[in-house]
Scaffold this motif. Structure first.
Motif, PDB file in Angstrom:
ATOM      1  N   LEU A  95       0.835  -1.201   0.000  1.00 11.22           N
ATOM      2  CA  LEU A  95       0.000   0.000   0.000  1.00 11.22           C
ATOM      3  C   LEU A  95       0.868   1.248   0.000  1.00 11.22           C
ATOM      4  CD1 LEU A  95      -2.726   1.413   0.144  1.00 11.22           C
ATOM      5  CD2 LEU A  95      -2.649   1.186   2.636  1.00 11.22           C
ATOM      6  N   SER A  96       1.957   1.242   0.744  1.00  7.95           N
ATOM      7  CA  SER A  96       2.844   2.405   0.770  1.00  7.95           C
ATOM      8  C   SER A  96       3.449   2.648  -0.612  1.00  7.95           C
ATOM      9  CB  SER A  96       3.954   2.220   1.812  1.00  7.95           C
ATOM     10  OG  SER A  96       4.929   1.284   1.399  1.00  7.95           O
ATOM     11  N   GLN A  97       3.739   1.575  -1.351  1.00  9.22           N
ATOM     12  CA  GLN A  97       4.274   1.727  -2.705  1.00  9.22           C
ATOM     13  C   GLN A  97       3.199   2.238  -3.666  1.00  9.22           C
ATOM     14  OE1 GLN A  97       7.625   1.402  -3.385  1.00  9.22           O
ATOM     15  NE2 GLN A  97       7.591   1.291  -1.144  1.00  9.22           N
ATOM     16  N   LEU A  98       1.964   1.789  -3.483  1.00 12.11           N
ATOM     17  CA  LEU A  98       0.858   2.309  -4.286  1.00 12.11           C
ATOM     18  C   LEU A  98       0.705   3.812  -4.073  1.00 12.11           C
ATOM     19  CD1 LEU A  98      -1.747  -0.547  -3.711  1.00 12.11           C
ATOM     20  CD2 LEU A  98      -0.802   0.118  -5.932  1.00 12.11           C
ATOM     21  N   LEU A  99       0.808   4.248  -2.823  1.00 11.47           N
ATOM     22  CA  LEU A  99       0.681   5.674  -2.523  1.00 11.47           C
ATOM     23  C   LEU A  99       1.890   6.453  -3.024  1.00 11.47           C
ATOM     24  CD1 LEU A  99      -0.855   5.519   1.074  1.00 11.47           C
ATOM     25  CD2 LEU A  99      -2.023   5.887  -1.111  1.00 11.47           C
ATOM     26  N   ARG A 100       3.065   5.818  -3.035  1.00  6.99           N
ATOM     27  CA  ARG A 100       4.245   6.458  -3.600  1.00  6.99           C
ATOM     28  C   ARG A 100       4.068   6.663  -5.106  1.00  6.99           C
ATOM     29  NH1 ARG A 100       7.598   9.688  -1.768  1.00  6.99           N
ATOM     30  NH2 ARG A 100       6.582  10.832  -3.460  1.00  6.99           N
TER      31      ARG A 100
END
Length: 549
Positions: A95-100
């Protein structure tokens, strides 16, 4: 949903509206947290996809909720940074990579348009795929890819409001198709939990866009349960009885039970995972507290301490702990951080040479910030991390990019692997050579775990009912019964091979002394030619953790 007449009018989203969308999305993930957790393929207490995604997003939104920036791009960038530091477990890291990626696509845009949103959704998927060494279709990756492609196809035709509606529809369709792409989802009769979480995140954004403003506009109090620092704000009124217990089959939510406990004491903590509610309260009359707990389920692991009598002893232990921490911060050579839960396991790892033990593991995945803080507590330039849980490995890997220290991650998936790795630890050696030796040693140990089922399911033709005792061999369910000692003996029959000579058992916090001694007697009779070692691990979740070598 937006009225038809307004869909065409919402052509851009400003920073303030974007913040509201993110806040609502966080609240939506909180509402469906348990629903997503229940999609776990295996019926064991897990790192909980829903919980990890919610806590990751909560940490991210805390970074933006009080900002006065009027640029969507700046908000998206702050969101991505908050998500990175708060990421927990595999789902949280993705999820953090999606938001990045979403932030990369938005760039420095002041407002969100259909074209900007489409770029963000497409780059979100690309970033997530890049972050995974071996991408698997039928997961959150597939859902994000389908959403990104659909958004790009429609960006020129729709307003930003219409595009977000279509993105949510595409996510719903993609999630429903995940069992067709991943056999283990089809076998378990569930959709992918991470994909469902991403769908609900997009749904939350849409709800925030369509809201008239009557929404929760803060994440405070929603970002997890933090135990108060006992050294701060201590007053005489806090002394009484420290009362702890667990409610099994809890028929009440944690927030509701905390409200009930307010009239009995303070320092209240109530944390619910599935139908297990763990309670801590400082109360003048613990009997009244226990009576309240009995109304909502079965009580277990009851612990009551007279805090006035224990006060001086606790202060002494705190001082000793602080001294020990300072000593650990003056190490030379290589330091080690290990993730584990249980006083016994903490002691074992420290005796083996671990510099700092971070509380965490199954159902308690530490965040990237937790791991980074732990690494910083080891005052050496070279640090080895032992995740000791498969759901913590990807989180630990992120630390390499966030510190100036040299960090190596030994991908230990279990406690026995972590213990075995420490057998080859040399604090004075070369970091590359030491970590390589430790990684090789991990492959020689076999791990078994005895836990319980959190729901009914069927796996590989095995019928499993809620509360059944499960025996896991390298993470695979091989034993199902109703007695954890018998499950241990049955599992060892599957694990032990001709060349093995050592059996090590780490005893969990819920195992009684009588049951432990009965198991020892059975092991000594059945495996009389083996070396058998028994340690009180004190770990939650697992009645026994088993190592065979």
């Amino acid at each position: 949903m937006l009225p038809e007449s307004l869909k065409r009018e919402v052509k851009e989203i400003n920073a303030e509206k974007f913040k509201q969308m993110l806040l609502v999305a966080t609240n939506v993930l909180k509402e469906v947290e348990n629903e997503i957790n229940d999609l776990n393929i295996f019926p064991v207490p897990d790192g909980d996809t829903g919980t990890n995604m919610y806590l990751t997003l909560s940490n991210a939104v805390e970074e933006v909720e009080n900002t006065t920036e009027d640029s969507v791009g700046i908000i998206a960038n702050n969101l991505a940074m908050g998500a990175l530091m708060g990421a927990r477990g595999n789902s949280g890291v993705i999820l953090s990579q999606l938001l990045r990626g979403l932030s990369d696509g938005i760039g420095d845009a002041k407002v969100l348009t259909a074209e900007v949103l489409a770029d963000g959704l497409e780059k979100a998927a690309n970033k997530a795929y890049q972050a995974v060494m071996k991408p698997v279709e039928g997961t959150i990756l597939t859902v994000s890819k389908d959403v990104g492609r659909r958004a790009q196809d429609l960006a020129d035709e729709l307003t930003v409001a219409e595009l977000l509606i279509e993105a949510v529809k595409e996510a719903e369709k993609s999630v429903l198709k995940t069992p067709e792409l991943l056999d283990k989802l089809k076998e378990a009769g569930v959709v992918d939990a991470g994909g469902k979480g991403y769908q609900m995140f997009l749904t939350g954004l849409l709800q925030g866009l369509t809201s008239d403003g009557a929404v929760i506009t803060t994440t405070k109090g929603l970002t997890g349960k933090k135990i108060p620092d006992r050294k701060e704000g201590r007053t005489e009124s806090e002394f009484g009885y420290c009362t702890e217990f667990i409610i099994k089959g809890a028929r009440i939510e944690d927030d509701e039970f905390k409200e009930i406990l307010n009239k009995y004491g303070d320092s209240i903590i109530a944390v619910k995972s599935n139908d297990i509610l763990k309670v801590h309260v400082h109360a003048k009359n613990p009997g009244l507290v226990l009576e309240e707990g009995l109304k909502y389920g079965q009580l277990t692991r009851i612990k009551i301490e007279n805090m006035s009598e224990q006060h001086e002893e606790r202060l002494k232990k705190e001082i000793e702990s602080e001294v020990e921490d300072k000593q650990l911060q003056n190490l030379d050579g290589i330091g080690v951080l290990a993730v584990a839960a249980g006083e016994g396991l903490e002691t074992i790892f420290k005796k083996l040479g671990v510099s700092y033990v971070l509380l965490g593991g199954q159902s308690m995945n530490p965040s990237i910030q937790d791991l980074l803080d732990g690494v910083n507590k080891v005052n050496t330039d070279k640090v080895i991390i032992l995740p000791n849980n498969k759901n913590v490995i990807s989180t630990a890997e992120q630390i390499k990019e966030l510190t100036n220290k040299e960090v190596e991650v030994i991908p230990t998936r279990t406690i026995p692997q972590g213990v075995t790795a420490m057998m080859l630890f040399n604090p004075e050696g070369d970091l590359g050579e030491v970590s390589s030796d430790m990684k090789e040693e991990v492959e020689f140990v076999k791990t078994g775990e005895i836990t319980y089922a959190v729901r009914d399911t069927k796996i590989k033709e095995i019928e499993i009912n809620k509360d059944d005792i499960l025996g896991l061999n390298e993470g695979n369910i091989e034993v199902v019964c109703n007695d954890y000692n018998q499950a241990t003996l049955d599992l060892l029959e599957e694990m032990v091979e001709e060349d093995d000579s050592l059996i090590t058992i780490y005893v969990g916090e819920e195992v009684s002394d009588n049951d432990k001694n009965a198991l020892i007697d059975s092991l000594e009779k059945t495996y009389d030619e083996f070396d058998i070692e028994i340690y009180d691990g004190g770990q939650p979740i697992y009645y026994y953790i088993i190592s065979v070598e």
